[in-house]
Write a protein that holds these residues in place. Structure first.
Motif, PDB file in Angstrom:
ATOM      1  N   TYR A 205       0.788  -1.100  -0.081  1.00  0.00           N
ATOM      2  CA  TYR A 205      -0.143  -0.008  -0.005  1.00  0.00           C
ATOM      3  C   TYR A 205       1.128   1.273   0.099  1.00  0.00           C
ATOM      4  O   TYR A 205       1.814   1.454   0.938  1.00  0.00           O
ATOM      5  CB  TYR A 205      -1.005   0.112   1.178  1.00  0.00           C
ATOM      6  CG  TYR A 205      -1.768  -1.131   1.161  1.00  0.00           C
ATOM      7  CD1 TYR A 205      -3.163  -0.998   0.876  1.00  0.00           C
ATOM      8  CD2 TYR A 205      -1.465  -2.249   1.937  1.00  0.00           C
ATOM      9  CE1 TYR A 205      -4.092  -2.151   0.743  1.00  0.00           C
ATOM     10  CE2 TYR A 205      -2.411  -3.368   2.032  1.00  0.00           C
ATOM     11  CZ  TYR A 205      -3.676  -3.354   1.501  1.00  0.00           C
ATOM     12  OH  TYR A 205      -4.601  -4.287   1.294  1.00  0.00           O
ATOM     13  N   LEU A 220      -9.812   4.250  -3.747  1.00  0.00           N
ATOM     14  CA  LEU A 220     -10.221   2.744  -4.366  1.00  0.00           C
ATOM     15  C   LEU A 220     -11.426   2.318  -4.034  1.00  0.00           C
ATOM     16  O   LEU A 220     -11.869   2.439  -2.812  1.00  0.00           O
ATOM     17  CB  LEU A 220      -8.881   1.872  -4.282  1.00  0.00           C
ATOM     18  CG  LEU A 220      -7.603   2.516  -4.856  1.00  0.00           C
ATOM     19  CD1 LEU A 220      -6.660   1.292  -4.525  1.00  0.00           C
ATOM     20  CD2 LEU A 220      -7.779   2.630  -6.444  1.00  0.00           C
ATOM     21  N   SER A 236      -7.415   7.747   0.765  1.00  0.00           N
ATOM     22  CA  SER A 236      -6.693   7.644  -0.515  1.00  0.00           C
ATOM     23  C   SER A 236      -5.602   6.720  -0.340  1.00  0.00           C
ATOM     24  O   SER A 236      -4.620   7.045   0.401  1.00  0.00           O
ATOM     25  CB  SER A 236      -6.595   9.192  -1.218  1.00  0.00           C
ATOM     26  OG  SER A 236      -5.825   8.869  -2.192  1.00  0.00           O
ATOM     27  N   TYR A 237      -5.383   5.811  -1.208  1.00  0.00           N
ATOM     28  CA  TYR A 237      -4.138   5.112  -1.260  1.00  0.00           C
ATOM     29  C   TYR A 237      -4.062   4.453  -2.526  1.00  0.00           C
ATOM     30  O   TYR A 237      -5.047   4.279  -3.200  1.00  0.00           O
ATOM     31  CB  TYR A 237      -3.978   4.162  -0.055  1.00  0.00           C
ATOM     32  CG  TYR A 237      -5.100   2.854  -0.129  1.00  0.00           C
ATOM     33  CD1 TYR A 237      -4.937   1.779  -1.061  1.00  0.00           C
ATOM     34  CD2 TYR A 237      -6.221   2.928   0.580  1.00  0.00           C
ATOM     35  CE1 TYR A 237      -5.746   0.696  -1.154  1.00  0.00           C
ATOM     36  CE2 TYR A 237      -7.401   1.852   0.659  1.00  0.00           C
ATOM     37  CZ  TYR A 237      -6.863   0.443  -0.126  1.00  0.00           C
ATOM     38  OH  TYR A 237      -7.926  -0.127  -0.265  1.00  0.00           O
ATOM     39  N   ARG A 238      -2.750   3.848  -2.729  1.00  0.00           N
ATOM     40  CA  ARG A 238      -2.751   3.072  -4.052  1.00  0.00           C
ATOM     41  C   ARG A 238      -2.302   1.834  -3.858  1.00  0.00           C
ATOM     42  O   ARG A 238      -1.358   1.555  -2.841  1.00  0.00           O
ATOM     43  CB  ARG A 238      -1.713   3.815  -4.966  1.00  0.00           C
ATOM     44  CG  ARG A 238      -2.357   5.123  -5.518  1.00  0.00           C
ATOM     45  CD  ARG A 238      -1.404   5.793  -6.671  1.00  0.00           C
ATOM     46  NE  ARG A 238      -0.858   5.052  -7.690  1.00  0.00           N
ATOM     47  CZ  ARG A 238      -1.783   4.541  -8.822  1.00  0.00           C
ATOM     48  NH1 ARG A 238      -2.896   5.130  -8.729  1.00  0.00           N
ATOM     49  NH2 ARG A 238      -1.295   3.706  -9.613  1.00  0.00           N
ATOM     50  N   PRO A 299       0.837   4.185 -14.492  1.00  0.00           N
ATOM     51  CA  PRO A 299       1.046   4.865 -13.381  1.00  0.00           C
ATOM     52  C   PRO A 299       2.560   5.524 -13.185  1.00  0.00           C
ATOM     53  O   PRO A 299       3.297   4.817 -13.477  1.00  0.00           O
ATOM     54  CB  PRO A 299       0.648   4.070 -12.304  1.00  0.00           C
ATOM     55  CG  PRO A 299      -0.246   3.087 -12.985  1.00  0.00           C
ATOM     56  CD  PRO A 299       0.297   2.730 -14.270  1.00  0.00           C
ATOM     57  N   ASP A 301       4.024   5.545 -10.338  1.00  0.00           N
ATOM     58  CA  ASP A 301       4.794   4.542  -9.262  1.00  0.00           C
ATOM     59  C   ASP A 301       4.547   2.992  -9.722  1.00  0.00           C
ATOM     60  O   ASP A 301       4.606   2.042  -9.020  1.00  0.00           O
ATOM     61  CB  ASP A 301       3.656   4.632  -7.792  1.00  0.00           C
ATOM     62  CG  ASP A 301       2.574   4.614  -8.129  1.00  0.00           C
ATOM     63  OD1 ASP A 301       1.879   4.327  -9.192  1.00  0.00           O
ATOM     64  OD2 ASP A 301       1.674   4.551  -7.078  1.00  0.00           O
TER      65      ASP A 301
END
Length: 575
Positions: A205, A220, A236-238, A299, A301
């Motif tokens: 994460y 997400l 918010s996270y990726r 993306p 990242d």
């Protein structure tokens, strides 16, 4: 000895001078006559007391006069002070066990250094915390991981939830707050603006440090174990997704200011951008020619495999602010990224200030004579510095006779460093702006101890090392107790703690010495006191090994760990 020989005649002379004359001395039957004549026993006792007191007073006066005449008066006063310092409360056991008792009583976190952003002591108005201080929020807690920086802090609780604090998290609510929960996190890395956390199932994460960005960024949709029951995440996270093989998972993460390094279970290495503000541009991703402009579609990242390391199984990774390290299972050290201060261990070239391709450090150059076989055993990095330990095995030289070499096969454990040393961070006792060839940290090299079980000398290696921006902490892997086991409680095994050393920059008191002076060589610091009103006997700080201790009503296996960040330091109890 001379004082003792002279004092005896002086004492005897004093005693003779105080005795009564022969004419007035009582005969042997005088006591019987006294009782027969009706004299009381109290009178006899009082005479005896006066005579004894006179003898003692005369002897003391004679001795003090002698010491004064011979210049020993000041030395005698100092000895009395030393005696008073050695007095220790019997209920406090020994001073060396102070840290051990606290670990038994209650686990927790100690922090010190810069508090300008309310990271070291959120409830305090102090701009700097000079010596280790308990972090009240974590009293009685054991943690999975703990990272601390000048502007923000982050920790993973025993049940895998993320806790954040400091002004980097919120300018108004900078006290510890749970953010990413329910993900069963195990470890984390801090960049300049993001947190990268690894979960127990291998999910990675990446979320912003700022509370504002967590609440206002894209969110997400999270899946659920119930069909068609997904929901939107609360912050918010990726999720970082390296291209893994079947059965392969990410096992270790390390982060710099703008990037993160990932190690997989099969020994492969991936890197990714980990900053909201900047894209890594100093080669720290380890991909030749990669920049923000030349990056592949997708993306920002996106995870990139460091293909230059193919053919080597990597077992350890480390990361500085703008450079990365990798250690292979055969003892080779690879480095890439920024080399502005020589942190890659190769010559600094102004026309090529960084290297975007991993290169192996030439270990043979560390030992001039060809009678040693070096092998890197551990690595650490932080700021613009690199540290690594080497097992140097004595081998037979080209023209040596086996029968004449007594130390053949002996292993010496050495610690080496390179990079920026203007604050003494190299630990070699020198103040060097740029060190592009590794230099030996002599105070942590060539150490050994006798093992009673094997009846031989064994090298003492470093157990772990944490490197901040300008300062470093290292723990020796000394055998605290040969008969102790990790399952033993400290109060039953009488296990000693690991030796802890600190050195480098101390501009914000991050060394914990209570003073601002930098240290260019490893040094001990004092164990923190729980109360300023009742100071405890002085004892050097030692880090507790793994043991069984109480967390509430539960028995938990725990150990203490050290963490150095940007102008801040911490010790925490870890599961």
């Amino acid at each position: 000895m001379m004082i003792t020989q002279v004092r005896r005649p002086a004492t005897q002379l004093a005693r003779l001078a105080s005795l009564p004359s022969a004419a007035s001395r009582p005969t042997l039957n005088t006591p019987w006559r006294r009782f027969a004549s009706g004299k009381s026993k109290s009178n006899v006792s009082s005479h005896w007391f006066r005579n004894s007191f006179g003898f003692a007073l005369a002897g003391t006066a004679t001795y003090l006069g002698y010491t004064y005449m011979n210049g020993d008066w000041e030395a005698w006063i100092e000895r009395q002070k030393e005696v008073k310092k050695e007095v220790i409360d019997v209920n406090d056991l020994r001073a060396d066990f102070i840290q051990e008792k606290r670990s038994l009583k209650s686990p927790g976190v100690y922090t010190w250094g810069s508090n300008a952003h309310k990271v070291v002591a959120p409830e305090s108005k102090d701009s700097d915390v000079k010596i280790p201080r308990r972090f009240k929020y974590f009293n009685g807690q054991v943690l999975r991981d703990f990272k601390i920086d000048e502007k923000s802090g982050a920790a993973i609780t025993e049940n895998g939830d993320l806790v954040q604090w400091g002004k980097g998290y919120s300018e108004t609510e900078y006290k510890p707050t749970k953010t990413l929960i329910g993900k069963n996190l195990t470890s984390l890395a801090l960049s300049e603006s993001r947190i990268v956390a690894l979960s127990s199932n291998g999910t990675i994460y990446s979320l912003p440090i700022s509370k504002h960005d967590q609440g206002n960024g894209p969110k997400l949709r999270e899946s659920s174990w119930m069909p068609f029951w997904g929901r939107q995440s609360t912050l918010s996270y990726r999720v970082l997704r390296p291209s893994l093989k079947l059965g392969e998972s990410v096992t270790l993460i390390r982060g710099g200011l703008e990037h993160v390094v990932l190690l997989t279970s099969s020994g492969r290495v991936f890197t990714a951008a980990a900053s909201t503000e900047h894209y890594p541009s100093l080669g720290q991703l380890g991909v030749p020619g990669l920049s923000f402009i030349t990056r592949p579609s997708g993306p920002v990242d996106t995870c990139h495999e460091v293909t230059s390391l193919k053919g080597s199984k990597i077992t350890q990774i480390a990361s500085g602010d703008y450079h990365s390290l990798a250690l292979s299972n055969d003892g080779r050290l690879f480095a890439w990224g920024d080399n502005s201060f020589g942190q890659l261990g190769v010559e600094f070239l102004p026309e090529h200030p960084f290297n975007d391709t991993p290169s192996a450090l030439p270990l043979k150059k560390l030992y001039r004579l060809s009678i040693y076989s070096p092998k890197v055993t551990s690595i650490a990095a932080g700021g613009a510095n690199t540290f690594f330990t080497v097992d140097s095995k004595r081998i037979l030289g080209p023209e040596e006779d086996t029968t004449k070499v007594r130390d053949l096969g002996r292993i010496t454990a050495d610690t080496w460093s390179c990079g920026r040393g203007v604050w003494g961070t190299l630990g070699a006792g020198k103040w060097i702006h740029l060190q592009d060839s590794p230099i030996k940290v002599k105070d942590l090299s060539g150490l050994g101890e006798y093992d009673e079980k094997t009846k031989q000398m064994l090298p003492i290696r470093l157990r772990t090392m944490s490197v901040g921006t300008t300062h470093v902490a290292a723990l020796l892997n000394n055998k605290t107790n040969l008969s102790a086991k990790n399952t033993d409680a400290l109060d039953k095994s009488s296990d000693w703690g690991y030796e802890a050393f600190w050195w480098g920059g101390n501009e914000n008191f991050q060394l914990g010495t209570g003073k601002r002076a930098n240290l260019a060589r490893p040094a001990y610091i004092k164990a923190p006191s729980e109360s300023s009103k009742t100071p405890e006997p002085e004892a050097r700080l030692q880090i507790m090994p793994r043991h069984k201790g109480k967390v509430g009503k539960r028995n938990v296996s725990m150990e203490q760990r050290v963490e150095c960040g940007r102008h801040v330091s911490a010790i925490y109890s870890a599961v």
